[in-house]
Write a protein that holds these residues in place. Sequence first.
Motif, short mmCIF file in Angstrom:
data_model
loop_
_atom_site.label_atom_id
_atom_site.label_comp_id
_atom_site.label_asym_id
_atom_site.label_seq_id
_atom_site.Cartn_x
_atom_site.Cartn_y
_atom_site.Cartn_z
N UNK A 125 37.03 34.96 33.08
CA UNK A 125 36.33 36.16 33.55
C UNK A 125 35.67 35.96 34.91
N UNK A 126 35.02 34.83 35.12
CA UNK A 126 34.36 34.61 36.41
C UNK A 126 35.40 34.51 37.52
N UNK A 127 36.46 33.74 37.29
CA UNK A 127 37.49 33.65 38.33
C UNK A 127 38.28 34.95 38.44
N UNK A 128 38.38 35.71 37.36
CA UNK A 128 38.98 37.04 37.45
C UNK A 128 38.13 37.93 38.36
N UNK A 129 36.82 37.86 38.20
CA UNK A 129 35.91 38.62 39.07
C UNK A 129 36.09 38.16 40.53
N UNK A 130 36.17 36.84 40.73
CA UNK A 130 36.40 36.32 42.09
C UNK A 130 37.66 36.94 42.69
N UNK A 131 38.72 36.92 41.90
CA UNK A 131 40.01 37.42 42.37
C UNK A 131 39.95 38.92 42.66
N UNK A 132 39.37 39.67 41.74
CA UNK A 132 39.26 41.12 41.92
C UNK A 132 38.45 41.46 43.16
N UNK A 133 37.34 40.76 43.34
CA UNK A 133 36.48 41.01 44.50
C UNK A 133 37.21 40.69 45.80
N UNK A 134 37.94 39.58 45.81
CA UNK A 134 38.66 39.17 47.03
C UNK A 134 39.81 40.09 47.37
#
Length: 192
Positions: A125-134
Amino acid sequence: MTNTTTDPRPLYREALDWTTGLIAGVREDQLSAATPCTDFDVRTLLGHLVAAVERARIIGEGGDPFAGPTVVTGISDDGYAAAYRSAAHRMLPAWTDDRLDADVIAPWGTVSGRVAIWVYINEALVHGWDLATATGQPSETRPELAEAVLAVARHALPAEPRGGQMPFAAVVESLPTAGPTERLANWSGRKS
């Protein structure tokens, strides 16, 4: 304490499905973009996401968590979603009922399988958020999923100390408008 009664496998499956959708939404011209996770650009983050699922499989099978790389390389620019899906397909069967409460060796020490899965849900989830934000994609997963993981993270990843053996930056104060996935990322030291 980490929830010891909930079976985290369905939540992990949901987190993997959400992250798979985000990976599939990455355009080739975004692969060199920076991410909120300062260790990774988009391409490296994608390779790390695949490696994390592979590591979860190795742990579930009782193997050495350091046997695989932290970033999988050699994936074609348009092959990350398929590689992630394939890794998840191989990983999920490793987490049989008897592995949930068995001790497993994770990169951070010996824990129950259930605890290890909660950590890997957090990672997805945290890296998914990173990816989505980027990449300009919607960065919130199902609120109840993010809230459940945030509750576990607040206990398992204390605000102090951070850095060194605790590989997370200081907790970032969430914006009043932040959703639960963003608050989870903030708890892991990501800036909104």
